[in-house]
Design an enzyme around this catalytic site. Structure first.
Site, PDB file in Angstrom:
ATOM      1  N   HIS A   1       9.165  -3.482   3.449  1.00  0.00           N
ATOM      2  CA  HIS A   1       8.721  -3.675   2.066  1.00  0.00           C
ATOM      3  C   HIS A   1       9.910  -3.961   1.145  1.00  0.00           C
ATOM      4  O   HIS A   1       9.829  -4.803   0.251  1.00  0.00           O
ATOM      5  CB  HIS A   1       8.038  -2.403   1.539  1.00  0.00           C
ATOM      6  CG  HIS A   1       6.792  -2.000   2.284  1.00  0.00           C
ATOM      7  ND1 HIS A   1       6.729  -0.860   3.046  1.00  0.00           N
ATOM      8  CD2 HIS A   1       5.564  -2.565   2.361  1.00  0.00           C
ATOM      9  CE1 HIS A   1       5.518  -0.726   3.547  1.00  0.00           C
ATOM     10  NE2 HIS A   1       4.782  -1.752   3.155  1.00  0.00           N
TER      11      HIS A   1
ATOM     12  N   LEU B   1       6.599   3.270   1.719  1.00  0.00           N
ATOM     13  CA  LEU B   1       7.474   2.099   1.836  1.00  0.00           C
ATOM     14  C   LEU B   1       8.595   2.303   2.845  1.00  0.00           C
ATOM     15  O   LEU B   1       9.125   3.393   3.005  1.00  0.00           O
ATOM     16  CB  LEU B   1       8.062   1.764   0.462  1.00  0.00           C
ATOM     17  CG  LEU B   1       7.019   1.454  -0.613  1.00  0.00           C
ATOM     18  CD1 LEU B   1       7.711   1.126  -1.935  1.00  0.00           C
ATOM     19  CD2 LEU B   1       6.118   0.302  -0.194  1.00  0.00           C
ATOM     20  N   HIS B   2       8.929   1.198   3.516  1.00  0.00           N
ATOM     21  CA  HIS B   2      10.033   1.181   4.485  1.00  0.00           C
ATOM     22  C   HIS B   2      10.882  -0.060   4.218  1.00  0.00           C
ATOM     23  O   HIS B   2      10.588  -0.831   3.285  1.00  0.00           O
ATOM     24  CB  HIS B   2       9.468   1.212   5.910  1.00  0.00           C
ATOM     25  CG  HIS B   2       8.412   0.175   6.173  1.00  0.00           C
ATOM     26  ND1 HIS B   2       8.670  -1.182   6.111  1.00  0.00           N
ATOM     27  CD2 HIS B   2       7.086   0.280   6.468  1.00  0.00           C
ATOM     28  CE1 HIS B   2       7.571  -1.862   6.380  1.00  0.00           C
ATOM     29  NE2 HIS B   2       6.582  -0.996   6.585  1.00  0.00           N
TER      30      HIS B   2
ATOM     31  N   MET C   1       0.834  -1.209   0.000  1.00  0.00           N
ATOM     32  CA  MET C   1       0.000   0.000   0.000  1.00  0.00           C
ATOM     33  C   MET C   1       0.867   1.258   0.000  1.00  0.00           C
ATOM     34  O   MET C   1       0.364   2.359   0.266  1.00  0.00           O
ATOM     35  CB  MET C   1      -0.931  -0.013   1.207  1.00  0.00           C
ATOM     36  CG  MET C   1      -1.907  -1.203   1.175  1.00  0.00           C
ATOM     37  SD  MET C   1      -3.392  -0.944   2.133  1.00  0.00           S
ATOM     38  CE  MET C   1      -2.706  -0.726   3.766  1.00  0.00           C
TER      39      MET C   1
ATOM     40  N   LYS D   1       4.711  -9.994   9.087  1.00  0.00           N
ATOM     41  CA  LYS D   1       4.149  -8.954   9.955  1.00  0.00           C
ATOM     42  C   LYS D   1       2.622  -9.078   9.948  1.00  0.00           C
ATOM     43  O   LYS D   1       1.969  -8.977  10.982  1.00  0.00           O
ATOM     44  CB  LYS D   1       4.588  -7.586   9.417  1.00  0.00           C
ATOM     45  CG  LYS D   1       3.793  -6.408   9.900  1.00  0.00           C
ATOM     46  CD  LYS D   1       4.276  -5.971  11.236  1.00  0.00           C
ATOM     47  CE  LYS D   1       3.789  -4.596  11.635  1.00  0.00           C
ATOM     48  NZ  LYS D   1       2.507  -4.190  11.123  1.00  0.00           N
TER      49      LYS D   1
ATOM     50  N   VAL E   1      10.610  -7.515   9.556  1.00  0.00           N
ATOM     51  CA  VAL E   1      11.765  -6.619   9.649  1.00  0.00           C
ATOM     52  C   VAL E   1      11.477  -5.617  10.771  1.00  0.00           C
ATOM     53  O   VAL E   1      10.403  -5.003  10.808  1.00  0.00           O
ATOM     54  CB  VAL E   1      12.015  -5.895   8.315  1.00  0.00           C
ATOM     55  CG1 VAL E   1      13.193  -4.934   8.432  1.00  0.00           C
ATOM     56  CG2 VAL E   1      12.262  -6.920   7.205  1.00  0.00           C
TER      57      VAL E   1
HETATM   58  P1  AMP Z   1       1.348  -2.962   3.439  1.00  0.00           P
HETATM   59  O1  AMP Z   1       1.966  -1.904   2.573  1.00  0.00           O
HETATM   60  O2  AMP Z   1       1.272  -2.595   4.887  1.00  0.00           O
HETATM   61  O3  AMP Z   1       0.061  -3.504   2.871  1.00  0.00           O
HETATM   62  O4  AMP Z   1       2.365  -4.180   3.403  1.00  0.00           O
HETATM   63  C1  AMP Z   1       2.764  -4.742   2.183  1.00  0.00           C
HETATM   64  C2  AMP Z   1       3.547  -5.996   2.461  1.00  0.00           C
HETATM   65  O5  AMP Z   1       4.690  -5.686   3.250  1.00  0.00           O
HETATM   66  C3  AMP Z   1       2.738  -7.032   3.262  1.00  0.00           C
HETATM   67  O6  AMP Z   1       3.034  -8.337   2.763  1.00  0.00           O
HETATM   68  C4  AMP Z   1       3.269  -6.841   4.656  1.00  0.00           C
HETATM   69  O7  AMP Z   1       3.158  -7.985   5.462  1.00  0.00           O
HETATM   70  C5  AMP Z   1       4.716  -6.505   4.384  1.00  0.00           C
HETATM   71  N1  AMP Z   1       5.327  -5.820   5.528  1.00  0.00           N
HETATM   72  C6  AMP Z   1       4.910  -4.678   6.109  1.00  0.00           C
HETATM   73  N2  AMP Z   1       5.704  -4.378   7.167  1.00  0.00           N
HETATM   74  C7  AMP Z   1       6.622  -5.375   7.251  1.00  0.00           C
HETATM   75  C8  AMP Z   1       7.704  -5.656   8.146  1.00  0.00           C
HETATM   76  N3  AMP Z   1       8.007  -4.866   9.167  1.00  0.00           N
HETATM   77  N4  AMP Z   1       8.432  -6.773   7.927  1.00  0.00           N
HETATM   78  C9  AMP Z   1       8.134  -7.614   6.892  1.00  0.00           C
HETATM   79  N5  AMP Z   1       7.120  -7.406   6.030  1.00  0.00           N
HETATM   80  C10 AMP Z   1       6.383  -6.299   6.203  1.00  0.00           C
END
Ligand code: AMP
Length: 292
Positions: free
Chosen positions: A41, A37-38, A34, A153, A180
């Site tokens: 991601h 990004l960090h 979404m 996560k 992470v």
């Molecule tokens: P989001 O942008 O929050 O929908 O996350 C996109 C993808 O990144 C999903 O598969 C999340 O599980 C993964 N993700 C988000 N934060 C982390 C994290 N700290 N460590 C590993 N994967 C992550």
């Protein structure tokens, strides 16, 4: 030299880019996000890079997975910064559609996964996983990945996507990537941006609680209620409210009366108004706090 990345907005363009890669003999890896990004991601993107010849990512703040009183409109957005980060992580193409492209006028199809969607997040966000499963199915249809990487996560989301891919016979391998964390243990999340400095300090109680439970598990504790209590003792005093702290079967999320060799201990709570989730897979993940 800055690595090249192509940004496309329509399903037909992302399909054409992935078809072209396939016709060159490359396998397609995919990382849906979404945005905002960090490093979490980007770790997923690098994992996809290792596993596939061509890597697609998506950024789409999916309206159907947000409840009516959730943070859809204020969810952090930074497309320009995100594009540069994805290029640096070796992503070849970014799909960044608008809601109208993902949900064309008259759209009336939803993907509903039963069972694994019911507990934990399902109790507190009853429409969430239908939105997730629907958008991931659409993204898979557009990209056609042979491998897709999801973060642990969102542990329950990973299980939901695996179940959906299996049940719909989708020819995609779903890879789960470890969580992470920041140096102090806080799980990286786009929503951490909502936390004040004081709230961020309080949020560390989540990982401290998971760590305490993981140590108890390593010391031989197998009573799920005792493991939950070990985490709660740290989380409850610091959190504004706690949605759940639950040990469940790591595969099915079924409730447990005893932990055999593996279980997921999952937490959701609010710190201030920000809702945070985290988990540890007991019997698999090391205790989440690094030794100092
Ligand atoms: P989001 O942008 O929050 O929908 O996350 C996109 C993808 O990144 C999903 O598969 C999340 O599980 C993964 N993700 C988000 N934060 C982390 C994290 N700290 N460590 C590993 N994967 C992550």
């Amino acid at each position: 030299m800055t690595p090249r990345i192509v940004v496309v907005a329509s399903p037909s363009e992302i399909r054409a880019a992935c078809d072209a890669a396939r016709s060159r003999g490359a396998s397609v890896g995919f990382v849906p996000t979404m945005g905002a990004l960090h490093e979490g991601h980007l770790a997923l993107a690098r994992e996809a890079r290792r596993r596939a010849g061509f890597v697609a990512a998506s950024i789409f703040v999916n309206p159907t997975q947000f409840g009516p009183n959730e943070d859809f409109t204020r969810y952090p957005r930074d497309l320009e910064g995100d594009v540069a980060k994805l290029a640096g992580a070796g992503v070849d193409v970014l799909f960044a559609p608008t809601p109208a492209e993902m949900y064309p006028p008259g759209d009336s199809t939803r993907v509903r996964v039963e069972g694994v969607t019911a507990p934990l997040e399902g109790t507190f966000r009853p429409t969430h996983f239908e939105g997730v499963a629907t958008v991931v199915a659409k993204l898979f249809a557009a990209v056609g990945p042979c491998v897709a990487v999801f973060g642990r996560k969102d542990y329950q989301q990973l299980l939901v996507v695996r179940r959906m891919a299996r049940d719909l016979l989708l020819p995609v391998e779903i890879v789960g990537h470890p969580i992470v964390r920041e140096a102090d243990g806080l799980a990286l999340s786009s929503r951490n941006a909502y936390l004040s400095a004081e709230e961020r300090a309080r949020a560390l109680a989540i990982v401290r609680g998971l760590h305490a439970a993981a140590l108890r598990f390593e010391a031989g504790e197998r009573d799920p209620r005792a493991l939950e209590q070990a985490a709660r003792a740290s989380i409850e005093p610091a959190a504004t409210s706690v949605d759940y702290v639950e040990a469940r079967d790591a595969e099915t999320l079924a409730p447990l009366t005893a932990v055999a060799d593996r279980a997921v201990l999952a937490v959701a709570c609010r710190v201030g108004t920000t809702r945070l989730i985290d988990n540890v897979v007991l019997g698999e993940d090391p205790p989440p706090l690094r030794p100092v």
